[in-house]
Motif scaffolding. Structure first.
Motif, short mmCIF file in Angstrom:
data_model
loop_
_atom_site.label_atom_id
_atom_site.label_comp_id
_atom_site.label_asym_id
_atom_site.label_seq_id
_atom_site.Cartn_x
_atom_site.Cartn_y
_atom_site.Cartn_z
N ARG A 81 0.83 -1.20 0.00
CA ARG A 81 0.00 0.00 0.00
C ARG A 81 0.86 1.25 0.00
N ALA A 82 1.90 1.28 0.84
CA ALA A 82 2.75 2.46 0.94
C ALA A 82 3.45 2.75 -0.38
N ARG A 83 3.83 1.70 -1.07
CA ARG A 83 4.60 1.86 -2.32
C ARG A 83 3.70 2.22 -3.50
N HIS A 84 2.47 1.71 -3.52
CA HIS A 84 1.66 1.80 -4.74
C HIS A 84 0.34 2.57 -4.60
N ILE A 85 -0.17 2.74 -3.38
CA ILE A 85 -1.52 3.28 -3.21
C ILE A 85 -1.50 4.50 -2.30
N GLY A 86 -2.17 5.57 -2.73
CA GLY A 86 -2.37 6.74 -1.89
C GLY A 86 -3.83 6.81 -1.47
N PHE A 87 -4.08 7.15 -0.21
CA PHE A 87 -5.44 7.22 0.31
C PHE A 87 -5.77 8.64 0.76
N VAL A 88 -6.96 9.11 0.40
CA VAL A 88 -7.52 10.31 1.02
C VAL A 88 -8.81 9.85 1.69
N PHE A 89 -8.83 9.88 3.02
CA PHE A 89 -9.99 9.40 3.76
C PHE A 89 -11.03 10.50 3.91
N GLN A 90 -12.24 10.12 4.33
CA GLN A 90 -13.32 11.08 4.51
C GLN A 90 -12.92 12.18 5.50
N PHE A 91 -12.20 11.78 6.52
CA PHE A 91 -11.72 12.74 7.51
C PHE A 91 -10.21 12.84 7.38
N ALA A 92 -9.67 14.01 7.65
CA ALA A 92 -8.25 14.25 7.42
C ALA A 92 -7.36 13.30 8.22
N LYS A 148 -7.95 19.01 5.24
CA LYS A 148 -8.27 18.10 4.14
C LYS A 148 -7.24 18.25 3.02
N ARG A 149 -6.80 19.47 2.76
CA ARG A 149 -5.78 19.69 1.71
C ARG A 149 -4.45 19.05 2.10
N VAL A 150 -4.11 19.10 3.39
CA VAL A 150 -2.91 18.42 3.86
C VAL A 150 -3.03 16.91 3.64
N ALA A 151 -4.22 16.38 3.90
CA ALA A 151 -4.45 14.95 3.71
C ALA A 151 -4.29 14.55 2.25
N VAL A 152 -4.72 15.41 1.34
CA VAL A 152 -4.54 15.16 -0.10
C VAL A 152 -3.06 15.14 -0.44
N ALA A 153 -2.31 16.11 0.07
CA ALA A 153 -0.87 16.15 -0.19
C ALA A 153 -0.18 14.91 0.36
N ARG A 154 -0.58 14.49 1.56
CA ARG A 154 0.01 13.29 2.18
C ARG A 154 -0.21 12.06 1.31
N ALA A 155 -1.40 11.94 0.73
CA ALA A 155 -1.71 10.77 -0.10
C ALA A 155 -0.82 10.69 -1.33
N LEU A 156 -0.30 11.84 -1.78
CA LEU A 156 0.49 11.88 -3.00
C LEU A 156 1.99 11.80 -2.74
N LEU A 157 2.39 11.78 -1.48
CA LEU A 157 3.81 11.89 -1.14
C LEU A 157 4.68 10.86 -1.84
N ASN A 158 4.28 9.59 -1.81
CA ASN A 158 5.10 8.51 -2.35
C ASN A 158 4.89 8.26 -3.85
#
Length: 222
Positions: A81-92, A148-158
């Motif tokens: 998951r860490a290598r291939h998948i980014g998640f944005v959850f309903q809550f940050a 929420k925007r921080v959560a989006v950025a986090r999902a794209l980090l890897n």
């Protein structure tokens, strides 16, 4: 990218058995941008969680990039998951004791040094989500929309090959909503497969495919 083979998930409440996702099969091709809509309680979040290997199906098989997620050990699945998948959850779901920058770097900690995103990548993403001056702030110092925007950025980090986003623009103003969707479109054009759950019918036309979830069953949009 994703292959679902007769996947089903139910939950037991005190009074009844709830079918979150009825047995279903289907696929999402690499490079697609798929939008999923449906009423509250239709099973959208559960379906997304099944696709990402966060929820074990009661029946069926979930393959991502040819890998049966539940044939892996817990540790192997976490690394996958860490290598291939980014998640944005309903809550940050930001860690309250970490700064914004530290929260962004959390996904990199699941991969060997050098394989995940780094500080430079995190700061670039903060710029892209419109929060260049927030790196040293704590989550409580941000508004809900900023979190929420921080959560989006986090999902794209890897630099994930698959992005799963559950209501990523909920409670955002129209301008911020558009900025987030534009960011997803930019990532999609660069090759990232995007699957996004939304209540906003206005966003559906940006996707290459629209699926409607009703009572745990998927229907193609007309």
């Amino acid at each position: 990218m994703i292959q679902l083979c007769e996947v089903a998930k139910t939950y037991q409440t005190r009074s009844q058995r709830v079918v979150a996702v009825a047995p279903l099969s289907g696929h999402i091709a690499r490079g697609e941008f798929v939008m999923i809509t449906g009423r509250s309680g239709a099973g959208k979040s559960t379906l997304l969680s099944l696709m990402g290997g966060l929820t074990r199906p009661d029946e069926g098989r979930v393959n991502v990039m040819g890998q049966d997620l539940w044939a892996l050990s817990d540790a192997e699945r976490a690394r996958f998951r860490a290598r291939h998948i980014g998640f944005v959850f309903q809550f940050a779901s930001l860690i309250p004791t970490l700064t914004v920058l530290e929260n962004l770097l959390v996904p990199a900690s699941f991969l060997p040094p050098g394989e995940g995103g780094n500080r430079k990548r995190a700061l670039e993403l903060l710029e892209r989500v419109g929060l260049p001056d927030c790196a040293d702030r704590l989550p409580w110092q941000l508004s809900g929309g900023q979190q929420k925007r921080v959560a989006v950025a986090r999902a794209l980090l890897n630099r994930p090959e698959l992005l799963l986003a559950d209501e990523p623009t909920a409670d955002l103003d129209e301008e911020t909503e558009r900025a987030i969707v534009d960011l997803f479109l930019e990532e999609n054009r660069a090759g990232t497969t995007v699957v996004m759950v939304t209540h906003s019918r206005e966003l559906v036309p940006v996707a290459s495919r629209h699926l409607i979830l009703n009572a745990g069953q998927v229907h193609l949009a007309s």
